[in-house]
Write a protein that holds these residues in place. Structure first.
Motif, PDB file in Angstrom:
ATOM      1  N   VAL A  57       1.906   0.574  -3.991  1.00 20.31           N
ATOM      2  CA  VAL A  57       2.534  -0.732  -3.738  1.00 20.31           C
ATOM      3  C   VAL A  57       3.949  -0.743  -4.316  1.00 20.31           C
ATOM      4  CG1 VAL A  57       2.409  -3.218  -4.194  1.00 20.31           C
ATOM      5  CG2 VAL A  57       0.334  -1.941  -3.573  1.00 20.31           C
ATOM      6  N   ASP A  58       4.125  -0.180  -5.506  1.00 17.08           N
ATOM      7  CA  ASP A  58       5.465  -0.105  -6.103  1.00 17.08           C
ATOM      8  C   ASP A  58       6.406   0.762  -5.279  1.00 17.08           C
ATOM      9  OD1 ASP A  58       4.981  -1.807  -8.224  1.00 17.08           O
ATOM     10  OD2 ASP A  58       4.478  -0.196  -9.624  1.00 17.08           O
ATOM     11  N   LEU A  59       5.892   1.857  -4.726  1.00 24.70           N
ATOM     12  CA  LEU A  59       6.728   2.697  -3.868  1.00 24.70           C
ATOM     13  C   LEU A  59       7.200   1.909  -2.645  1.00 24.70           C
ATOM     14  CD1 LEU A  59       4.758   6.067  -4.006  1.00 24.70           C
ATOM     15  CD2 LEU A  59       7.085   5.674  -4.850  1.00 24.70           C
ATOM     16  N   ILE A  60       6.339   1.058  -2.124  1.00 28.23           N
ATOM     17  CA  ILE A  60       6.685   0.283  -0.936  1.00 28.23           C
ATOM     18  C   ILE A  60       7.590  -0.900  -1.278  1.00 28.23           C
ATOM     19  CG2 ILE A  60       5.752  -1.203   0.902  1.00 28.23           C
ATOM     20  CD1 ILE A  60       3.195   0.620   0.782  1.00 28.23           C
TER      21      ILE A  60
ATOM     22  N   LEU B  40      -1.384   6.269   3.847  1.00 32.44           N
ATOM     23  CA  LEU B  40      -0.569   5.585   2.844  1.00 32.44           C
ATOM     24  C   LEU B  40       0.893   6.004   2.929  1.00 32.44           C
ATOM     25  CD1 LEU B  40      -2.934   5.638  -0.269  1.00 32.44           C
ATOM     26  CD2 LEU B  40      -2.451   3.704   1.268  1.00 32.44           C
ATOM     27  N   ASP B  41       1.124   7.279   3.197  1.00 34.21           N
ATOM     28  CA  ASP B  41       2.509   7.730   3.298  1.00 34.21           C
ATOM     29  C   ASP B  41       3.219   7.062   4.481  1.00 34.21           C
ATOM     30  OD1 ASP B  41       4.705   9.289   2.322  1.00 34.21           O
ATOM     31  OD2 ASP B  41       4.433  10.600   4.052  1.00 34.21           O
ATOM     32  N   ALA B  42       2.482   6.814   5.555  1.00 35.07           N
ATOM     33  CA  ALA B  42       3.087   6.096   6.690  1.00 35.07           C
ATOM     34  C   ALA B  42       3.502   4.681   6.266  1.00 35.07           C
ATOM     35  CB  ALA B  42       2.107   6.045   7.859  1.00 35.07           C
ATOM     36  N   LEU B  43       2.703   4.060   5.410  1.00 31.04           N
ATOM     37  CA  LEU B  43       3.077   2.733   4.892  1.00 31.04           C
ATOM     38  C   LEU B  43       4.301   2.829   3.987  1.00 31.04           C
ATOM     39  CD1 LEU B  43      -0.422   1.207   3.965  1.00 31.04           C
ATOM     40  CD2 LEU B  43       0.961   0.746   6.006  1.00 31.04           C
ATOM     41  N   VAL B  44       4.322   3.845   3.125  1.00 32.96           N
ATOM     42  CA  VAL B  44       5.448   4.011   2.194  1.00 32.96           C
ATOM     43  C   VAL B  44       6.746   4.266   2.968  1.00 32.96           C
ATOM     44  CG1 VAL B  44       6.416   5.435   0.344  1.00 32.96           C
ATOM     45  CG2 VAL B  44       3.988   4.819   0.293  1.00 32.96           C
ATOM     46  N   GLU B  45       6.663   5.013   4.034  1.00 36.53           N
ATOM     47  CA  GLU B  45       7.854   5.288   4.844  1.00 36.53           C
ATOM     48  C   GLU B  45       8.237   4.102   5.726  1.00 36.53           C
ATOM     49  OE1 GLU B  45       9.970   8.103   5.295  1.00 36.53           O
ATOM     50  OE2 GLU B  45       9.095   8.698   3.390  1.00 36.53           O
ATOM     51  N   GLY B  46       7.239   3.464   6.319  1.00 35.32           N
ATOM     52  CA  GLY B  46       7.513   2.457   7.335  1.00 35.32           C
ATOM     53  C   GLY B  46       7.831   1.067   6.834  1.00 35.32           C
ATOM     54  N   TRP B  47       7.107   0.614   5.829  1.00 35.13           N
ATOM     55  CA  TRP B  47       7.288  -0.763   5.398  1.00 35.13           C
ATOM     56  C   TRP B  47       8.689  -1.022   4.837  1.00 35.13           C
ATOM     57  CZ3 TRP B  47       1.902  -2.897   4.088  1.00 35.13           C
ATOM     58  CH2 TRP B  47       1.779  -4.221   4.553  1.00 35.13           C
TER      59      TRP B  47
ATOM     60  N   PRO C 181      12.624  -9.635   1.346  1.00 34.25           N
ATOM     61  CA  PRO C 181      11.655  -8.869   0.551  1.00 34.25           C
ATOM     62  C   PRO C 181      10.281  -8.858   1.219  1.00 34.25           C
ATOM     63  CG  PRO C 181      12.612 -10.698  -0.731  1.00 34.25           C
ATOM     64  CD  PRO C 181      13.102 -10.817   0.667  1.00 34.25           C
ATOM     65  N   LEU C 182       9.532  -7.852   0.882  1.00 37.46           N
ATOM     66  CA  LEU C 182       8.171  -7.752   1.398  1.00 37.46           C
ATOM     67  C   LEU C 182       7.250  -8.681   0.614  1.00 37.46           C
ATOM     68  CD1 LEU C 182       7.977  -3.883   1.751  1.00 37.46           C
ATOM     69  CD2 LEU C 182       8.208  -5.548   3.601  1.00 37.46           C
ATOM     70  N   ASP C 183       6.193  -9.126   1.265  1.00 39.04           N
ATOM     71  CA  ASP C 183       5.159  -9.923   0.606  1.00 39.04           C
ATOM     72  C   ASP C 183       4.272  -8.937  -0.163  1.00 39.04           C
ATOM     73  OD1 ASP C 183       2.795 -11.260  -0.066  1.00 39.04           O
ATOM     74  OD2 ASP C 183       2.740 -12.405   1.802  1.00 39.04           O
ATOM     75  N   ARG C 184       4.469  -8.874  -1.463  1.00 35.74           N
ATOM     76  CA  ARG C 184       3.765  -7.891  -2.291  1.00 35.74           C
ATOM     77  C   ARG C 184       2.244  -8.039  -2.192  1.00 35.74           C
ATOM     78  NH1 ARG C 184       5.773  -4.582  -6.221  1.00 35.74           N
ATOM     79  NH2 ARG C 184       4.197  -3.720  -7.594  1.00 35.74           N
TER      80      ARG C 184
ATOM     81  N   ALA D  39      -2.883  -5.850  -0.466  1.00 32.42           N
ATOM     82  CA  ALA D  39      -4.133  -6.017   0.282  1.00 32.42           C
ATOM     83  C   ALA D  39      -4.253  -4.950   1.370  1.00 32.42           C
ATOM     84  CB  ALA D  39      -4.194  -7.414   0.890  1.00 32.42           C
ATOM     85  N   THR D  40      -3.145  -4.623   2.016  1.00 32.72           N
ATOM     86  CA  THR D  40      -3.157  -3.605   3.076  1.00 32.72           C
ATOM     87  C   THR D  40      -3.440  -2.227   2.501  1.00 32.72           C
ATOM     88  OG1 THR D  40      -1.576  -4.930   4.347  1.00 32.72           O
ATOM     89  CG2 THR D  40      -1.828  -2.615   4.978  1.00 32.72           C
ATOM     90  N   VAL D  41      -2.776  -1.893   1.394  1.00 33.55           N
ATOM     91  CA  VAL D  41      -3.019  -0.591   0.755  1.00 33.55           C
ATOM     92  C   VAL D  41      -4.490  -0.475   0.365  1.00 33.55           C
ATOM     93  CG1 VAL D  41      -2.551   0.763  -1.340  1.00 33.55           C
ATOM     94  CG2 VAL D  41      -0.649  -0.206  -0.017  1.00 33.55           C
ATOM     95  N   HIS D  42      -5.022  -1.513  -0.245  1.00 37.12           N
ATOM     96  CA  HIS D  42      -6.436  -1.485  -0.650  1.00 37.12           C
ATOM     97  C   HIS D  42      -7.350  -1.354   0.569  1.00 37.12           C
ATOM     98  CE1 HIS D  42      -9.828  -2.035  -3.294  1.00 37.12           C
ATOM     99  NE2 HIS D  42     -10.292  -2.985  -2.492  1.00 37.12           N
TER     100      HIS D  42
END
Length: 193
Positions: free
Chosen positions: A97-100, A154-161, A171-174, A179-182
């Motif tokens: 989540v922090d990476l994103i 997860l890497d797709a989320l880290v790259e895409g979000w 800013p993103l809704d943390r 919740a998505t990562v989980h």
């Protein structure tokens, strides 16, 4: 210093010049894009004589390739450190989540540089391979805590979000990201059995 042969050994006056040129190249790329990056702009930004660039690098393409490599190595190291510091599954999810969402990884300048690197990789085989290697290093870092399939997702989320954050200018809704990562972790772990 005079050696045994009587010749003077070259000692660089500015030992950080090469790395300063690479950092200046990244600054220029971030400001004007790869397509407007020139030897002259890089030299001016690095505050070095224009000839220094051809002393350290064989071409502008060589400078661009090495600059993108230094960016990828630095960002990959931060990515890996954040996952190495996680003590268990919950901390590993929090690290993702922090990476994103976090302020330290993929700051606006780095996002611009990533876009430029990916676009340039479409026309430069060395940079395309660099991007692929970076992707594999990221997944490898994630496998410290997650299975290969979960790591890939997860890497797709880290790259895409962060890309979405960049273009939406907000800013993103943390809590949504967490919740998505989980959900990805739990869902794919259940699928794996």
């Amino acid at each position: 210093m005079v050696g045994m042969s009587g010749s003077r050994r070259q000692v660089p006056n500015d030992p950080d010049r090469r790395s300063r040129i690479l950092e200046a190249a990244l600054d220029v790329i971030a400001e004007v894009g790869v397509h407007k990056t020139t030897h002259r702009r890089i030299a001016a930004r690095a505050e070095v004589p224009l000839g220094s660039l051809t002393y350290y690098f064989s071409s502008l393409e060589d400078i661009l390739e090495q600059a993108f490599e230094s960016l990828s190595v630095e960002m990959s190291a931060r990515y890996r450190r954040s996952l190495e510091e996680a003590a268990g599954p919950a901390e590993a999810e929090a690290a993702v989540v922090d990476l994103i969402c976090g302020a330290e990884y993929a700051v606006p300048r780095e996002m611009i540089l990533l876009f430029e690197m990916y676009a340039y990789g479409n026309h430069n085989a060395a940079v395309a391979e660099l991007a692929r290697t970076w992707l594999l290093r990221s997944r490898d870092s994630l496998t410290l805590h997650f299975s290969p399939d979960v790591a890939r997702a997860l890497d797709a989320l880290v790259e895409g979000w962060p890309m979405h954050r960049t273009f939406e200018h907000r800013p993103l809704d943390r809590s949504l990201v967490a919740a998505t990562v989980h959900a990805v972790v739990v869902g794919l772990q259940a699928r794996e059995g």
